[in-house]
Design a protein around this motif. Structure first.
Motif, PDB file in Angstrom:
ATOM      1  N   LYS A 211       0.842  -1.347  -0.035  1.00  0.00           N
ATOM      2  CA  LYS A 211      -0.053   0.061  -0.109  1.00  0.00           C
ATOM      3  C   LYS A 211       0.863   1.273  -0.087  1.00  0.00           C
ATOM      4  O   LYS A 211       0.597   2.325  -0.980  1.00  0.00           O
ATOM      5  N   SER A 212       1.775   1.301   0.845  1.00  0.00           N
ATOM      6  CA  SER A 212       2.884   2.445   0.916  1.00  0.00           C
ATOM      7  C   SER A 212       4.078   2.024   0.857  1.00  0.00           C
ATOM      8  O   SER A 212       4.919   2.793   0.235  1.00  0.00           O
ATOM      9  N   PRO A 213       4.530   0.877   1.289  1.00  0.00           N
ATOM     10  CA  PRO A 213       6.144   0.341   1.019  1.00  0.00           C
ATOM     11  C   PRO A 213       6.501   0.091  -0.021  1.00  0.00           C
ATOM     12  O   PRO A 213       5.377  -0.577  -1.175  1.00  0.00           O
TER      13      PRO A 213
ATOM     14  N   THR B  65       1.932   8.392   5.678  1.00  0.00           N
ATOM     15  CA  THR B  65       2.183   7.339   4.518  1.00  0.00           C
ATOM     16  C   THR B  65       0.981   7.603   3.474  1.00  0.00           C
ATOM     17  O   THR B  65      -0.168   8.072   3.939  1.00  0.00           O
ATOM     18  N   VAL B  66       1.528   7.528   2.249  1.00  0.00           N
ATOM     19  CA  VAL B  66       0.543   7.774   1.115  1.00  0.00           C
ATOM     20  C   VAL B  66       0.542   6.290   0.426  1.00  0.00           C
ATOM     21  O   VAL B  66       1.376   5.709   0.137  1.00  0.00           O
ATOM     22  N   THR B  67      -0.613   6.070  -0.438  1.00  0.00           N
ATOM     23  CA  THR B  67      -0.663   4.893  -1.205  1.00  0.00           C
ATOM     24  C   THR B  67       0.040   5.138  -2.528  1.00  0.00           C
ATOM     25  O   THR B  67      -0.095   6.030  -3.134  1.00  0.00           O
TER      26      THR B  67
ATOM     27  N   ASN C 243      28.377  -6.741  -7.031  1.00  0.00           N
ATOM     28  CA  ASN C 243      27.382  -6.729  -5.873  1.00  0.00           C
ATOM     29  C   ASN C 243      25.907  -6.366  -6.158  1.00  0.00           C
ATOM     30  O   ASN C 243      25.555  -5.846  -7.159  1.00  0.00           O
ATOM     31  N   SER C 244      24.957  -7.025  -5.344  1.00  0.00           N
ATOM     32  CA  SER C 244      23.574  -6.580  -5.482  1.00  0.00           C
ATOM     33  C   SER C 244      23.140  -6.245  -4.020  1.00  0.00           C
ATOM     34  O   SER C 244      23.778  -6.409  -2.886  1.00  0.00           O
ATOM     35  N   SER C 245      22.070  -5.315  -4.154  1.00  0.00           N
ATOM     36  CA  SER C 245      21.528  -5.018  -2.834  1.00  0.00           C
ATOM     37  C   SER C 245      19.924  -4.531  -3.049  1.00  0.00           C
ATOM     38  O   SER C 245      19.588  -4.442  -3.961  1.00  0.00           O
ATOM     39  N   TYR C 246      19.423  -4.631  -1.776  1.00  0.00           N
ATOM     40  CA  TYR C 246      18.151  -4.620  -1.851  1.00  0.00           C
ATOM     41  C   TYR C 246      17.644  -3.452  -0.519  1.00  0.00           C
ATOM     42  O   TYR C 246      18.147  -3.408   0.618  1.00  0.00           O
ATOM     43  N   PHE C 247      16.730  -2.821  -0.906  1.00  0.00           N
ATOM     44  CA  PHE C 247      16.315  -1.898  -0.097  1.00  0.00           C
ATOM     45  C   PHE C 247      14.961  -1.208   0.280  1.00  0.00           C
ATOM     46  O   PHE C 247      14.208  -1.612  -0.923  1.00  0.00           O
ATOM     47  N   SER C 248      14.394  -1.109   1.257  1.00  0.00           N
ATOM     48  CA  SER C 248      12.844  -0.845   1.468  1.00  0.00           C
ATOM     49  C   SER C 248      12.780   0.671   1.491  1.00  0.00           C
ATOM     50  O   SER C 248      13.424   1.314   2.382  1.00  0.00           O
ATOM     51  N   MET C 249      11.638   1.248   1.267  1.00  0.00           N
ATOM     52  CA  MET C 249      11.315   2.575   1.461  1.00  0.00           C
ATOM     53  C   MET C 249       9.694   2.699   1.536  1.00  0.00           C
ATOM     54  O   MET C 249       8.951   1.980   1.063  1.00  0.00           O
ATOM     55  N   VAL C 250       9.535   3.575   2.229  1.00  0.00           N
ATOM     56  CA  VAL C 250       7.911   4.029   2.290  1.00  0.00           C
ATOM     57  C   VAL C 250       7.609   5.342   1.900  1.00  0.00           C
ATOM     58  O   VAL C 250       8.349   6.391   2.300  1.00  0.00           O
TER      59      VAL C 250
END
Length: 120
Positions: A10-12, A48-50, A33-40
């Motif tokens: 919904k927001s992340p 938070t916004v949809t 290399n590889s990386s993953y990150f999360s954000m909202v």
């Protein structure tokens, strides 16, 4: 560098990045290399916004989406497990040789614990 949005809720959102380097003489690219990150997603009032739905148009998009869901579930399980360890920190650390010092003040955090490994 290549990047993609792999998951949206919904927001992340979860993004993945792949970094490659290139040897110019033989014109070969290699994965570095590889990386993953999360954000909202948030609005100016910090609520938070949809976000729009993610459109999966290839099998690779679907694979990345599923792997992101699995990664999120794994992180949630790890968080629960670590919380139980933190509640019983004295029990977890009783057989280890170390000293915990809460007196150090960091400019990043108001109170930070540093663990020093010593020969007690």
């Amino acid at each position: 560098m290549k990047a993609s949005i792999n998951y949206v809720g919904k927001s992340p959102m979860a993004a993945g990045m792949r970094v490659e380097f290139e040897n110019i003489r033989p014109c070969k690219k290699k994965h570095s290399n590889s990386s993953y990150f999360s954000m909202v997603a948030i609005e100016e009032s910090r609520k938070t916004v949809t976000v729009p739905s993610l459109i999966l148009s290839t099998k690779m998009d679907i694979k990345r989406f599923i792997k992101s869901i699995i990664r999120r579930e794994s992180e949630a399980k790890k968080k629960v497990s670590l919380n139980s360890i933190y509640k019983n920190v004295d029990e977890q650390l009783k057989d280890n040789r170390m000293k915990i010092d809460f007196k150090y003040k960091s400019h990043f955090f108001s109170e930070t614990a540093f663990i020093f490994f010593t020969n007690y």
